[in-house]
Design an enzyme around this catalytic site. Sequence first.
Site, PDB file in Angstrom:
ATOM      1  N   GLY A  26       0.845  -1.203   0.000  1.00 52.98           N
ATOM      2  CA  GLY A  26       0.000   0.000   0.000  1.00 52.98           C
ATOM      3  C   GLY A  26       0.871   1.241   0.000  1.00 52.98           C
ATOM      4  N   SER A  27       0.236   2.401  -0.010  1.00 50.94           N
ATOM      5  CA  SER A  27       1.014   3.638  -0.139  1.00 50.94           C
ATOM      6  C   SER A  27       1.831   3.923   1.126  1.00 50.94           C
ATOM      7  CB  SER A  27       0.087   4.814  -0.473  1.00 50.94           C
ATOM      8  OG  SER A  27      -0.926   4.927   0.496  1.00 50.94           O
ATOM      9  N   THR A  28       1.302   3.597   2.303  1.00 51.05           N
ATOM     10  CA  THR A  28       2.071   3.837   3.532  1.00 51.05           C
ATOM     11  C   THR A  28       3.253   2.868   3.603  1.00 51.05           C
ATOM     12  OG1 THR A  28      -0.099   4.291   4.520  1.00 51.05           O
ATOM     13  CG2 THR A  28       1.796   4.287   6.000  1.00 51.05           C
ATOM     14  N   ASP A  81       3.108  -2.590   8.250  1.00 52.22           N
ATOM     15  CA  ASP A  81       2.104  -2.461   7.187  1.00 52.22           C
ATOM     16  C   ASP A  81       1.097  -1.379   7.555  1.00 52.22           C
ATOM     17  OD1 ASP A  81       0.699  -2.963   4.859  1.00 52.22           O
ATOM     18  OD2 ASP A  81       0.268  -5.067   5.311  1.00 52.22           O
ATOM     19  N   ALA A  83      -3.125  -0.021   7.147  1.00 54.24           N
ATOM     20  CA  ALA A  83      -4.446  -0.636   7.360  1.00 54.24           C
ATOM     21  C   ALA A  83      -5.499   0.311   6.812  1.00 54.24           C
ATOM     22  CB  ALA A  83      -4.668  -0.895   8.844  1.00 54.24           C
ATOM     23  N   ASP A  84      -6.685  -0.247   6.584  1.00 57.00           N
ATOM     24  CA  ASP A  84      -7.797   0.592   6.109  1.00 57.00           C
ATOM     25  C   ASP A  84      -8.619   1.135   7.271  1.00 57.00           C
ATOM     26  OD1 ASP A  84      -7.288   0.139   3.312  1.00 57.00           O
ATOM     27  OD2 ASP A  84      -7.881  -1.921   3.726  1.00 57.00           O
ATOM     28  N   GLY A  97      -6.296  -4.086  -1.012  1.00 58.75           N
ATOM     29  CA  GLY A  97      -5.447  -4.634  -2.070  1.00 58.75           C
ATOM     30  C   GLY A  97      -5.856  -6.091  -2.289  1.00 58.75           C
ATOM     31  N   GLU A 103      -0.102 -11.024   3.799  1.00 59.49           N
ATOM     32  CA  GLU A 103      -0.104  -9.994   4.853  1.00 59.49           C
ATOM     33  C   GLU A 103      -0.409 -10.622   6.219  1.00 59.49           C
ATOM     34  OE1 GLU A 103      -1.437  -6.078   2.211  1.00 59.49           O
ATOM     35  OE2 GLU A 103      -2.906  -7.033   3.482  1.00 59.49           O
ATOM     36  N   LYS A 121      -8.000   6.743   9.500  1.00 59.28           N
ATOM     37  CA  LYS A 121      -8.244   5.291   9.534  1.00 59.28           C
ATOM     38  C   LYS A 121      -8.893   4.829  10.842  1.00 59.28           C
ATOM     39  CE  LYS A 121      -5.863   4.725   5.639  1.00 59.28           C
ATOM     40  NZ  LYS A 121      -4.677   3.933   5.454  1.00 59.28           N
TER      41      LYS A 121
HETATM   42  C1  5RP Z   1      -3.494  -3.724   1.477  1.00 61.43           C
HETATM   43  C2  5RP Z   1      -3.754  -3.039   2.750  1.00 61.43           C
HETATM   44  C3  5RP Z   1      -3.189  -1.663   2.923  1.00 61.43           C
HETATM   45  O1  5RP Z   1      -2.286  -1.691   3.970  1.00 61.43           O
HETATM   46  C4  5RP Z   1      -4.320  -0.728   3.227  1.00 61.43           C
HETATM   47  O2  5RP Z   1      -5.220  -0.739   2.130  1.00 61.43           O
HETATM   48  C5  5RP Z   1      -3.811   0.704   3.484  1.00 61.43           C
HETATM   49  O3  5RP Z   1      -3.319   1.259   2.301  1.00 61.43           O
HETATM   50  P1  5RP Z   1      -2.672   2.703   2.244  1.00 61.43           P
HETATM   51  O4  5RP Z   1      -1.415   2.664   3.052  1.00 61.43           O
HETATM   52  O5  5RP Z   1      -2.423   2.925   0.781  1.00 61.43           O
HETATM   53  O6  5RP Z   1      -3.672   3.684   2.811  1.00 61.43           O
HETATM   54  O7  5RP Z   1      -4.385  -3.568   3.645  1.00 61.43           O
HETATM   55  O8  5RP Z   1      -4.109  -5.003   1.499  1.00 61.43           O
END
Ligand code: 5RP
Length: 227
Positions: A26-28, A81, A83-84, A97, A103, A121
């Site tokens: 993901g972007s983070t 990682d 998260a949403d 994703g 993950e 989030k």
């Molecule tokens: C991918 C995920 C990502 O970590 C989640 O969607 C957060 O993404 P982002 O950092 O782009 O906001 O769970 O499966």
Amino acid sequence: MNDKERVAKQAAKLVEDGMIVGLGTGSTADYFIEKLARRRIKEGLRVNCVASSVVSLLKAQQLGLPMIAIEHLTELDLYVDGADEVTAEHTLLKGQGADLVKEKLLARASDQFIVLVDKSKMVKNIGDRFLIPVEVMPFAWQLVKQSLKQFGGHGALRQNSNGSGLAVTSYGSLVLDMAFEKDLDCAELDAILNATPGVVEHGIFYGLANRVLLADKGTVQELELEE
Ligand code: 5RP
């Protein structure tokens, strides 16, 4: 520097020499990979990394991070990682994703799982902002959907990004994006999904996160765990 980049920088500082580090998706997570690669070059930090997705693998390789295949791994020191959604109890929703299987494997296998989020989030209950992704064996989706109805579950198969067909995960599964009408808490929902035949994995990460770093308007703080 935006909040995602700032929280990623903070997390990269927590990596110690010699660690095996899991890279999220993901972007983070992308920012974290960049910051970690920079520390390796500037400070000579020695790390080995394992990726949760092809996208993260390619990015990490391009930036020169040494990679280990997940097949060769029995444990890792740290998994980082995004998260949403995150609750005050540190339960996460992930999986917008298509890489849930790796993950969750890495999150579970790591000594420490650090989650990086910005304030947007934070939610009261999992599912407040997003549907819950349930990754299913392709032939099982109807039966899984039917079986989850008894718990108030309803949803549909996820479409691919251009809407021309179904989304397929990197594991080759389909995804049911589900909402649950019955008043189930995260633990109950996690247990139900874990016990449903045909479910490969799902987006609720319950009892897995050790630390949540939260960025908000230019500052990063650690989210205190509410039990
Ligand atoms: C991918 C995920 C990502 O970590 C989640 O969607 C957060 O993404 P982002 O950092 O782009 O906001 O769970 O499966």
